[in-house]
Design a protein around this motif. Structure first.
Motif, PDB file in Angstrom:
ATOM      1  N   LEU A 162       0.829  -1.199   0.000  1.00 13.62           N
ATOM      2  CA  LEU A 162       0.000   0.000   0.000  1.00 13.62           C
ATOM      3  C   LEU A 162       0.869   1.256   0.000  1.00 13.62           C
ATOM      4  CD1 LEU A 162      -2.881   1.094   0.087  1.00 13.62           C
ATOM      5  CD2 LEU A 162      -2.749   1.051   2.598  1.00 13.62           C
ATOM      6  N   ALA A 163       2.005   1.203   0.713  1.00 11.82           N
ATOM      7  CA  ALA A 163       2.894   2.369   0.769  1.00 11.82           C
ATOM      8  C   ALA A 163       3.483   2.674  -0.608  1.00 11.82           C
ATOM      9  CB  ALA A 163       4.011   2.121   1.780  1.00 11.82           C
ATOM     10  N   GLN A 164       3.936   1.610  -1.305  1.00 11.92           N
ATOM     11  CA  GLN A 164       4.468   1.833  -2.649  1.00 11.92           C
ATOM     12  C   GLN A 164       3.369   2.315  -3.593  1.00 11.92           C
ATOM     13  OE1 GLN A 164       6.879  -1.281  -4.328  1.00 11.92           O
ATOM     14  NE2 GLN A 164       7.720  -1.882  -2.326  1.00 11.92           N
ATOM     15  N   GLY A 165       2.159   1.792  -3.414  1.00 18.52           N
ATOM     16  CA  GLY A 165       1.045   2.233  -4.246  1.00 18.52           C
ATOM     17  C   GLY A 165       0.735   3.709  -4.039  1.00 18.52           C
ATOM     18  N   LYS A 166       0.755   4.171  -2.772  1.00 18.15           N
ATOM     19  CA  LYS A 166       0.498   5.580  -2.492  1.00 18.15           C
ATOM     20  C   LYS A 166       1.582   6.469  -3.104  1.00 18.15           C
ATOM     21  CE  LYS A 166      -2.172   5.203   1.800  1.00 18.15           C
ATOM     22  NZ  LYS A 166      -2.227   5.540   3.234  1.00 18.15           N
ATOM     23  N   LYS A 167       2.855   6.024  -2.983  1.00 22.32           N
ATOM     24  CA  LYS A 167       3.935   6.819  -3.565  1.00 22.32           C
ATOM     25  C   LYS A 167       3.827   6.888  -5.081  1.00 22.32           C
ATOM     26  CE  LYS A 167       8.958   7.357  -3.548  1.00 22.32           C
ATOM     27  NZ  LYS A 167       8.980   7.740  -4.955  1.00 22.32           N
ATOM     28  N   LEU A 168       3.496   5.748  -5.690  1.00 22.81           N
ATOM     29  CA  LEU A 168       3.354   5.734  -7.147  1.00 22.81           C
ATOM     30  C   LEU A 168       2.211   6.631  -7.596  1.00 22.81           C
ATOM     31  CD1 LEU A 168       4.209   4.577  -9.891  1.00 22.81           C
ATOM     32  CD2 LEU A 168       2.632   2.668  -9.485  1.00 22.81           C
ATOM     33  N   SER A 169       1.069   6.533  -6.934  1.00 21.24           N
ATOM     34  CA  SER A 169      -0.076   7.362  -7.323  1.00 21.24           C
ATOM     35  C   SER A 169       0.199   8.838  -7.062  1.00 21.24           C
ATOM     36  CB  SER A 169      -1.334   6.911  -6.566  1.00 21.24           C
ATOM     37  OG  SER A 169      -1.156   7.067  -5.165  1.00 21.24           O
ATOM     38  N   LEU A 175       2.667  14.339 -11.850  1.00 22.51           N
ATOM     39  CA  LEU A 175       2.972  14.373 -13.278  1.00 22.51           C
ATOM     40  C   LEU A 175       1.727  14.751 -14.092  1.00 22.51           C
ATOM     41  CD1 LEU A 175       5.040  13.842 -15.527  1.00 22.51           C
ATOM     42  CD2 LEU A 175       4.305  11.446 -15.513  1.00 22.51           C
ATOM     43  N   MET A 176       0.583  14.145 -13.758  1.00 20.11           N
ATOM     44  CA  MET A 176      -0.664  14.455 -14.470  1.00 20.11           C
ATOM     45  C   MET A 176      -1.083  15.906 -14.248  1.00 20.11           C
ATOM     46  SD  MET A 176      -1.674  11.848 -16.197  1.00 20.11           S
ATOM     47  CE  MET A 176      -1.720  10.057 -16.319  1.00 20.11           C
ATOM     48  N   LEU A 177      -0.920  16.396 -13.028  1.00 20.44           N
ATOM     49  CA  LEU A 177      -1.290  17.785 -12.732  1.00 20.44           C
ATOM     50  C   LEU A 177      -0.393  18.753 -13.496  1.00 20.44           C
ATOM     51  CD1 LEU A 177      -3.069  19.699 -11.140  1.00 20.44           C
ATOM     52  CD2 LEU A 177      -1.449  19.551  -9.233  1.00 20.44           C
ATOM     53  N   ARG A 178       0.896  18.395 -13.589  1.00 18.96           N
ATOM     54  CA  ARG A 178       1.805  19.246 -14.355  1.00 18.96           C
ATOM     55  C   ARG A 178       1.402  19.267 -15.833  1.00 18.96           C
ATOM     56  NH1 ARG A 178       8.194  18.444 -13.705  1.00 18.96           N
ATOM     57  NH2 ARG A 178       7.592  19.220 -11.639  1.00 18.96           N
ATOM     58  N   ALA A 179       1.021  18.102 -16.368  1.00 25.82           N
ATOM     59  CA  ALA A 179       0.594  18.045 -17.771  1.00 25.82           C
ATOM     60  C   ALA A 179      -0.669  18.883 -17.985  1.00 25.82           C
ATOM     61  CB  ALA A 179       0.348  16.598 -18.185  1.00 25.82           C
ATOM     62  N   TYR A 180      -1.603  18.778 -17.038  1.00 30.25           N
ATOM     63  CA  TYR A 180      -2.851  19.553 -17.155  1.00 30.25           C
ATOM     64  C   TYR A 180      -2.565  21.053 -17.089  1.00 30.25           C
ATOM     65  CZ  TYR A 180      -7.335  21.588 -15.728  1.00 30.25           C
ATOM     66  OH  TYR A 180      -8.451  22.363 -15.635  1.00 30.25           O
ATOM     67  N   ASN A 181      -1.754  21.478 -16.125  1.00 31.08           N
ATOM     68  CA  ASN A 181      -1.426  22.901 -15.997  1.00 31.08           C
ATOM     69  C   ASN A 181      -0.658  23.414 -17.211  1.00 31.08           C
ATOM     70  OD1 ASN A 181      -2.657  23.469 -13.522  1.00 31.08           O
ATOM     71  ND2 ASN A 181      -0.916  22.664 -12.363  1.00 31.08           N
ATOM     72  N   SER A 182       0.186  22.567 -17.773  1.00 26.53           N
ATOM     73  CA  SER A 182       0.908  22.973 -18.985  1.00 26.53           C
ATOM     74  C   SER A 182      -0.057  23.211 -20.130  1.00 26.53           C
ATOM     75  CB  SER A 182       1.931  21.900 -19.372  1.00 26.53           C
ATOM     76  OG  SER A 182       2.942  21.775 -18.396  1.00 26.53           O
ATOM     77  N   GLU A 183      -1.069  22.347 -20.240  1.00 22.55           N
ATOM     78  CA  GLU A 183      -2.077  22.530 -21.297  1.00 22.55           C
ATOM     79  C   GLU A 183      -2.855  23.827 -21.092  1.00 22.55           C
ATOM     80  OE1 GLU A 183      -3.872  21.849 -24.772  1.00 22.55           O
ATOM     81  OE2 GLU A 183      -2.355  20.508 -23.906  1.00 22.55           O
ATOM     82  N   ILE A 210      -6.685  12.729 -18.982  1.00 21.20           N
ATOM     83  CA  ILE A 210      -6.058  12.392 -17.698  1.00 21.20           C
ATOM     84  C   ILE A 210      -6.949  11.445 -16.901  1.00 21.20           C
ATOM     85  CG2 ILE A 210      -5.430  13.380 -15.449  1.00 21.20           C
ATOM     86  CD1 ILE A 210      -4.347  15.801 -16.981  1.00 21.20           C
ATOM     87  N   ALA A 211      -8.254  11.678 -16.934  1.00 28.07           N
ATOM     88  CA  ALA A 211      -9.176  10.801 -16.212  1.00 28.07           C
ATOM     89  C   ALA A 211      -9.150   9.383 -16.784  1.00 28.07           C
ATOM     90  CB  ALA A 211     -10.587  11.377 -16.261  1.00 28.07           C
ATOM     91  N   LYS A 212      -9.026   9.271 -18.114  1.00 21.41           N
ATOM     92  CA  LYS A 212      -8.973   7.944 -18.728  1.00 21.41           C
ATOM     93  C   LYS A 212      -7.676   7.224 -18.374  1.00 21.41           C
ATOM     94  CE  LYS A 212     -11.966   8.956 -22.689  1.00 21.41           C
ATOM     95  NZ  LYS A 212     -12.036   9.097 -24.170  1.00 21.41           N
ATOM     96  N   GLU A 218      -8.222   5.797  -9.988  1.00 18.66           N
ATOM     97  CA  GLU A 218      -9.349   6.720  -9.753  1.00 18.66           C
ATOM     98  C   GLU A 218      -8.836   8.162  -9.708  1.00 18.66           C
ATOM     99  OE1 GLU A 218     -11.344   5.498  -6.236  1.00 18.66           O
ATOM    100  OE2 GLU A 218     -11.852   3.498  -6.992  1.00 18.66           O
ATOM    101  N   MET A 219      -7.967   8.483 -10.631  1.00 17.96           N
ATOM    102  CA  MET A 219      -7.290   9.784 -10.651  1.00 17.96           C
ATOM    103  C   MET A 219      -7.992  10.725 -11.624  1.00 17.96           C
ATOM    104  SD  MET A 219      -3.272  10.492 -11.456  1.00 17.96           S
ATOM    105  CE  MET A 219      -2.821   9.343 -10.164  1.00 17.96           C
ATOM    106  N   HIS A 220      -8.226  11.968 -11.195  1.00 20.54           N
ATOM    107  CA  HIS A 220      -8.834  12.969 -12.072  1.00 20.54           C
ATOM    108  C   HIS A 220      -8.612  14.357 -11.488  1.00 20.54           C
ATOM    109  CE1 HIS A 220     -11.962  12.095  -9.055  1.00 20.54           C
ATOM    110  NE2 HIS A 220     -12.304  13.367  -9.207  1.00 20.54           N
ATOM    111  N   ILE A 221      -8.650  15.371 -12.369  1.00 16.95           N
ATOM    112  CA  ILE A 221      -8.569  16.764 -11.937  1.00 16.95           C
ATOM    113  C   ILE A 221      -9.877  17.122 -11.242  1.00 16.95           C
ATOM    114  CG2 ILE A 221      -8.247  19.163 -12.675  1.00 16.95           C
ATOM    115  CD1 ILE A 221      -5.783  17.424 -13.069  1.00 16.95           C
TER     116      ILE A 221
END
Length: 447
Positions: A162-169, A175-183, A210-212, A218-221
């Protein structure tokens, strides 16, 4: 001995005489199915007079005449027809496959579809938009700091940890937030006054992607962060439009002040000239009177000078007095378009000559020059009457309208009651002399 011959069913090609099928032969699948009970081989032995064949031989359909071979041109035309049909079919498929997620990137088409720009957040000045944008930027930064910009599952596991999963997510979320803000930032940088719809669609598409990609986690802006960034786009578009309007207004104001200074200078010079002539005439009359003489012509001219001085002083004191002009330029704008303007110059034709300068290909035709003691109000009334026919529906300071000179004349007559001179016809001399020498395709478009 009986002799068997091949009996082709209806619709099959007629074989050569004495034909027998080669080994492994089978009918072409495109040939029609034989009728029920049809025999492909029949006995063709000559029957006795007392006997008749047990199986009637159906009539053989006449062989179609061979068509003449196609010429090369006919073959090319057939090929072109086939390609055009295929192209039309593919276009229909492409049109049918388009979904609502498609982002239109052609700003010209978007602007034309949207029409007149409507402010999303009406504010008084461009400076007030900049203040609001600073507040929006602060709100977005606070959402990122409080980890409310992107949502993700806290129960995702990686390598059964679970700890590795939290770090990965968490890493993937940044990374996803940076991509969204860049757009969003790219959309804002490329934003023009009016193409806000394209920018918002791009950002919406980025959020959907990003949601897909983050479905597994279950990641989304978040809606809150997305709404803040969309508002930033809208405010930026409003700011650009307001800044453009203010620049245009400042340019118009500078032009108005230049025109007023020029008119003031003309009036002052005219007053000096009239005073000088008045003094000469007065001295001449006084000299004659001292001799016991008089001169009616000098007295008449002195009276005219007095009237001119009075009129000049009135125009210098009354800033609303001036000439209303109605002009057209058929070569530049086509028939049925007029410009309705105001000038306070002593010689109003000078203003029309300026408008006929290098910015247009042909000179303007003047339909009327009407002096009014309240030309400002009269001009505003004319502009208001023809507002729905203005060529530029986003900038009311432009003075071109879809109207004929007769249309303006009728409104002027209704407002002032009488017009001394008005010409409905447009000579357009330069245009009419030039069009015959134009390239044929250009002349046909204007014809």
């Amino acid at each position: 001995m009986s002799k068997l011959v091949f009996n082709p069913p209806p619709g099959w090609p007629q074989p050569p005489k004495g034909w027998t099928p080669p080994k492994g032969w089978s009918p072409d699948p495109s040939w029609p199915e034989p009728p029920t009970g049809w025999q492909l081989w029949i006995d063709a032995t000559e029957p006795d007079d007392s006997e008749s064949p047990s199986i009637p031989i159906p009539p053989v359909p006449p062989e179609k005449p061979k068509e003449a071979p196609q010429t090369r041109r006919e073959a090319i035309n057939d090929r072109l027809s086939a390609l055009e049909a295929e192209n039309a079919r593919l276009k229909e498929q492409l049109l049918a496959s388009k979904s609502g997620d498609t982002v239109e990137l052609d700003d010209a088409q978007v602007l034309q579809a949207v029409g007149i720009y409507r402010y999303h957040h009406p504010l008084e000045t461009a400076a007030s938009y900049q203040v609001r944008l600073k507040e929006i930027e602060a709100d977005a930064a606070e959402l990122v700091r409080s980890k409310r910009a992107i949502a993700k599952s806290e129960l995702f596991t990686f390598n059964n940890s679970l700890a590795q999963g939290k770090k990965l997510s968490s890493d993937l979320g940044r990374l996803m937030l940076r991509a969204y803000n860049s757009e969003v930032d790219n959309a804002i940088r490329s934003l023009k006054a009016g193409n806000v719809l394209t920018a918002k669609k791009r950002v919406e598409a980025s959020r959907t992607a990003i949601a897909k990609l983050g479905t597994l986690m279950e990641m989304h802006i978040t809606d809150e962060f997305h709404a803040v960034r969309l508002e930033e786009i809208e405010l930026t578009a409003d700011w650009l439009m307001k800044k453009q309007e203010e620049r245009e207004a400042a340019r118009e104001e500078r032009a108005r002040l230049r025109e007023e200074r020029r008119v003031q200078k003309e009036l002052e010079e005219e007053r000096a000239r009239l005073d000088k002539e008045h003094a000469h005439l007065l001295n001449a009359l006084q000299a004659l009177q001292a001799q016991g003489k008089s001169d009616e012509e000098l007295e008449r001219r002195l009276g005219l000078i007095d009237e001119a001085i009075e009129q000049n002083d009135f125009r210098a004191a009354n800033i609303r007095a001036g000439y209303i002009y109605v002009i057209s330029n058929e070569g530049a704008f086509g028939p049925g378009v007029v410009k309705i303007g105001l000038t306070r110059r002593l010689e109003p034709t000078e203003r029309i000559s300026e408008l006929s300068g290098a910015s247009v290909p042909f000179r303007f035709d003047t339909h009327t020059l009407f002096f009014s003691e309240d030309a400002v109000t009269l001009e505003n009334e004319l502009h208001h009457h023809f507002a729905s026919r203005a060529l530029n529906q986003t900038n009311a300071r432009k003075e071109f309208f879809f109207a004929t000179p007769e249309d303006v004349r009728d409104v002027l007559l209704d407002r002032v009651g009488n017009i001394l001179e008005f010409s409905a016809a447009a000579e357009a001399t330069e245009y009419r002399q030039s069009i015959h020498a134009w390239p044929q395709e250009a002349a046909s478009r204007r014809g």
